[in-house]
Design a protein around this motif. Structure first.
Motif, PDB file in Angstrom:
ATOM      1  N   GLY A  51       0.845  -1.179   0.000  1.00 20.65           N
ATOM      2  CA  GLY A  51       0.000   0.000   0.000  1.00 20.65           C
ATOM      3  C   GLY A  51       0.879   1.227   0.000  1.00 20.65           C
ATOM      4  N   LEU A  52       0.627   2.166  -0.910  1.00 19.64           N
ATOM      5  CA  LEU A  52       1.436   3.379  -1.016  1.00 19.64           C
ATOM      6  C   LEU A  52       0.576   4.616  -0.801  1.00 19.64           C
ATOM      7  CD1 LEU A  52       3.619   2.642  -4.178  1.00 19.64           C
ATOM      8  CD2 LEU A  52       4.157   2.160  -1.779  1.00 19.64           C
ATOM      9  N   MET A  53       1.181   5.636  -0.209  1.00 16.45           N
ATOM     10  CA  MET A  53       0.547   6.930   0.014  1.00 16.45           C
ATOM     11  C   MET A  53       1.352   7.990  -0.715  1.00 16.45           C
ATOM     12  SD  MET A  53      -1.745   8.544   1.716  1.00 16.45           S
ATOM     13  CE  MET A  53      -2.089  10.194   2.238  1.00 16.45           C
ATOM     14  N   HIS A  54       0.680   8.819  -1.513  1.00 11.95           N
ATOM     15  CA  HIS A  54       1.300   9.938  -2.217  1.00 11.95           C
ATOM     16  C   HIS A  54       0.764  11.221  -1.600  1.00 11.95           C
ATOM     17  CE1 HIS A  54       2.757   7.383  -5.543  1.00 11.95           C
ATOM     18  NE2 HIS A  54       1.666   6.680  -5.282  1.00 11.95           N
ATOM     19  N   ALA A  55       1.658  12.148  -1.253  1.00 11.32           N
ATOM     20  CA  ALA A  55       1.237  13.421  -0.674  1.00 11.32           C
ATOM     21  C   ALA A  55       2.073  14.544  -1.280  1.00 11.32           C
ATOM     22  CB  ALA A  55       1.402  13.398   0.846  1.00 11.32           C
ATOM     23  N   ASP A  56       1.415  15.603  -1.712  1.00 12.86           N
ATOM     24  CA  ASP A  56       2.116  16.746  -2.286  1.00 12.86           C
ATOM     25  C   ASP A  56       2.680  17.680  -1.229  1.00 12.86           C
ATOM     26  OD1 ASP A  56       1.468  15.686  -4.722  1.00 12.86           O
ATOM     27  OD2 ASP A  56      -0.067  17.175  -5.201  1.00 12.86           O
ATOM     28  N   THR A  57       2.242  17.513   0.036  1.00  9.01           N
ATOM     29  CA  THR A  57       2.759  18.303   1.154  1.00  9.01           C
ATOM     30  C   THR A  57       3.061  17.370   2.320  1.00  9.01           C
ATOM     31  OG1 THR A  57       0.558  18.687   2.053  1.00  9.01           O
ATOM     32  CG2 THR A  57       1.391  20.331   0.503  1.00  9.01           C
ATOM     33  N   GLU A  58       3.824  17.847   3.283  1.00  8.41           N
ATOM     34  CA  GLU A  58       4.127  17.058   4.479  1.00  8.41           C
ATOM     35  C   GLU A  58       2.840  16.833   5.270  1.00  8.41           C
ATOM     36  OE1 GLU A  58       7.308  16.001   5.396  1.00  8.41           O
ATOM     37  OE2 GLU A  58       8.064  16.833   3.513  1.00  8.41           O
ATOM     38  N   MET A  59       2.628  15.577   5.704  1.00 11.08           N
ATOM     39  CA  MET A  59       1.463  15.291   6.533  1.00 11.08           C
ATOM     40  C   MET A  59       1.676  14.032   7.354  1.00 11.08           C
ATOM     41  SD  MET A  59      -1.471  13.863   3.946  1.00 11.08           S
ATOM     42  CE  MET A  59      -1.866  15.535   3.561  1.00 11.08           C
ATOM     43  N   ASP A  60       0.971  13.989   8.464  1.00  7.45           N
ATOM     44  CA  ASP A  60       0.959  12.828   9.336  1.00  7.45           C
ATOM     45  C   ASP A  60      -0.427  12.212   9.289  1.00  7.45           C
ATOM     46  OD1 ASP A  60       3.638  13.062  10.450  1.00  7.45           O
ATOM     47  OD2 ASP A  60       2.881  14.862  11.460  1.00  7.45           O
ATOM     48  N   GLY A  61      -0.483  10.920   9.567  1.00  6.53           N
ATOM     49  CA  GLY A  61      -1.768  10.252   9.567  1.00  6.53           C
ATOM     50  C   GLY A  61      -1.657   8.847  10.109  1.00  6.53           C
ATOM     51  N   THR A  76      -7.113 -16.613   5.103  1.00  3.20           N
ATOM     52  CA  THR A  76      -6.118 -15.731   5.689  1.00  3.20           C
ATOM     53  C   THR A  76      -6.720 -14.343   5.836  1.00  3.20           C
ATOM     54  OG1 THR A  76      -4.327 -16.949   4.628  1.00  3.20           O
ATOM     55  CG2 THR A  76      -3.828 -14.731   5.387  1.00  3.20           C
ATOM     56  N   ASN A  77      -6.445 -13.713   6.962  1.00  2.00           N
ATOM     57  CA  ASN A  77      -6.895 -12.347   7.201  1.00  2.00           C
ATOM     58  C   ASN A  77      -5.727 -11.594   7.824  1.00  2.00           C
ATOM     59  OD1 ASN A  77      -8.259  -9.993   7.660  1.00  2.00           O
ATOM     60  ND2 ASN A  77      -9.813 -10.889   8.986  1.00  2.00           N
ATOM     61  N   ILE A  78      -5.102 -10.703   7.058  1.00  2.59           N
ATOM     62  CA  ILE A  78      -3.933  -9.951   7.509  1.00  2.59           C
ATOM     63  C   ILE A  78      -4.337  -8.495   7.666  1.00  2.59           C
ATOM     64  CG2 ILE A  78      -1.595  -9.195   6.929  1.00  2.59           C
ATOM     65  CD1 ILE A  78      -1.442 -11.762   5.169  1.00  2.59           C
ATOM     66  N   SER A  79      -3.986  -7.893   8.796  1.00  4.23           N
ATOM     67  CA  SER A  79      -4.289  -6.488   9.038  1.00  4.23           C
ATOM     68  C   SER A  79      -3.054  -5.822   9.639  1.00  4.23           C
ATOM     69  CB  SER A  79      -5.480  -6.356   9.984  1.00  4.23           C
ATOM     70  OG  SER A  79      -5.767  -4.993  10.216  1.00  4.23           O
ATOM     71  N   GLN A  80      -2.559  -4.792   8.974  1.00  2.89           N
ATOM     72  CA  GLN A  80      -1.423  -4.022   9.460  1.00  2.89           C
ATOM     73  C   GLN A  80      -1.871  -2.580   9.605  1.00  2.89           C
ATOM     74  OE1 GLN A  80       1.592  -4.467   6.457  1.00  2.89           O
ATOM     75  NE2 GLN A  80       1.892  -6.636   6.869  1.00  2.89           N
ATOM     76  N   GLY A  81      -1.298  -1.858  10.521  1.00  5.85           N
ATOM     77  CA  GLY A  81      -1.655  -0.459  10.668  1.00  5.85           C
ATOM     78  C   GLY A  81      -0.713   0.247  11.610  1.00  5.85           C
ATOM     79  N   SER A  82      -0.633   1.564  11.454  1.00  5.41           N
ATOM     80  CA  SER A  82       0.231   2.366  12.303  1.00  5.41           C
ATOM     81  C   SER A  82       0.044   3.828  11.945  1.00  5.41           C
ATOM     82  CB  SER A  82       1.694   1.956  12.100  1.00  5.41           C
ATOM     83  OG  SER A  82       2.517   2.623  13.028  1.00  5.41           O
ATOM     84  N   ARG A  83       0.822   4.677  12.557  1.00  6.67           N
ATOM     85  CA  ARG A  83       0.900   6.082  12.194  1.00  6.67           C
ATOM     86  C   ARG A  83       1.977   6.217  11.130  1.00  6.67           C
ATOM     87  NH1 ARG A  83      -2.357   9.374  13.815  1.00  6.67           N
ATOM     88  NH2 ARG A  83      -0.961  11.137  13.632  1.00  6.67           N
ATOM     89  N   PHE A  84       1.939   7.290  10.346  1.00 11.75           N
ATOM     90  CA  PHE A  84       2.941   7.502   9.310  1.00 11.75           C
ATOM     91  C   PHE A  84       3.159   8.985   9.072  1.00 11.75           C
ATOM     92  CE2 PHE A  84      -0.971   7.814   6.947  1.00 11.75           C
ATOM     93  CZ  PHE A  84      -0.724   8.830   6.043  1.00 11.75           C
ATOM     94  N   HIS A  85       4.248   9.291   8.401  1.00 13.21           N
ATOM     95  CA  HIS A  85       4.549  10.638   7.920  1.00 13.21           C
ATOM     96  C   HIS A  85       4.819  10.511   6.427  1.00 13.21           C
ATOM     97  CE1 HIS A  85       6.022  14.753   7.875  1.00 13.21           C
ATOM     98  NE2 HIS A  85       6.954  14.312   7.046  1.00 13.21           N
ATOM     99  N   ALA A  86       4.200  11.346   5.622  1.00 11.14           N
ATOM    100  CA  ALA A  86       4.399  11.319   4.173  1.00 11.14           C
ATOM    101  C   ALA A  86       4.676  12.735   3.695  1.00 11.14           C
ATOM    102  CB  ALA A  86       3.160  10.767   3.470  1.00 11.14           C
ATOM    103  N   GLY A  87       5.318  12.818   2.538  1.00  9.62           N
ATOM    104  CA  GLY A  87       5.615  14.122   1.966  1.00  9.62           C
ATOM    105  C   GLY A  87       5.854  14.031   0.480  1.00  9.62           C
ATOM    106  N   PRO A  88       6.238  15.153  -0.124  1.00  3.76           N
ATOM    107  CA  PRO A  88       6.375  15.223  -1.576  1.00  3.76           C
ATOM    108  C   PRO A  88       7.633  14.558  -2.134  1.00  3.76           C
ATOM    109  CG  PRO A  88       6.932  17.335  -0.602  1.00  3.76           C
ATOM    110  CD  PRO A  88       6.423  16.456   0.510  1.00  3.76           C
TER     111      PRO A  88
END
Length: 128
Positions: A51-61, A76-88
């Motif tokens: 799974g990829l996240m594209h962000a044109d500005t700095e952001m947390d989520g 099979t049931n796989i679930s991953q999750g966490s906080r992240f920081h993304a940017g341009p």
């Protein structure tokens, strides 16, 4: 909050997997400042789902990357999750799994960032 759904043709993605090519789902050509995508790449007799996240500005989520499969060998049931920081500077990987290339998978990437919710969903392989 709004919820955006990005879907790509499952047939194109499945064809890419069957021929050993990389396949990308989601709307990566969008002008949206924040967008997600699901990437599937063959790795021998395995498939790597990311799974990829594209962000044109700095952001947390935060995110949740969910992969469900079903077959003769069980479920099979796989679930991953966490906080992240993304940017341009480029896409941020939010979850990754390696699974049998012959399976059937439902893949969902749910993202909350910048006060909005985004979701990418894709069905890969045969019938679940």
């Amino acid at each position: 909050m709004t919820r955006k759904h990005f879907m790509a043709a499952a047939g194109i993605l499945a064809a890419g997997l069957a021929t050993g090519c990389s396949a990308i789902a989601g709307d990566t050509s969008s002008d949206d400042p924040v967008r997600c995508e699901i990437v599937a790449e063959n790795r021998g007799n395995m498939v790597q789902l990311s799974g990829l996240m594209h962000a044109d500005t700095e952001m947390d989520g935060s995110y949740r990357f969910i992969v469900k499969s079903a077959g003769a060998g069980g479920n099979t049931n796989i679930s991953q999750g966490s906080r992240f920081h993304a940017g341009p500077s480029g896409p941020t990987t939010l979850g990754m799994v390696m699974l049998s290339a012959g399976g059937a998978y439902d893949v969902t990437l749910d993202v909350e960032a910048g006060g909005e919710r985004f979701s990418c969903e894709e069905r890969l392989g045969g019938r679940i």
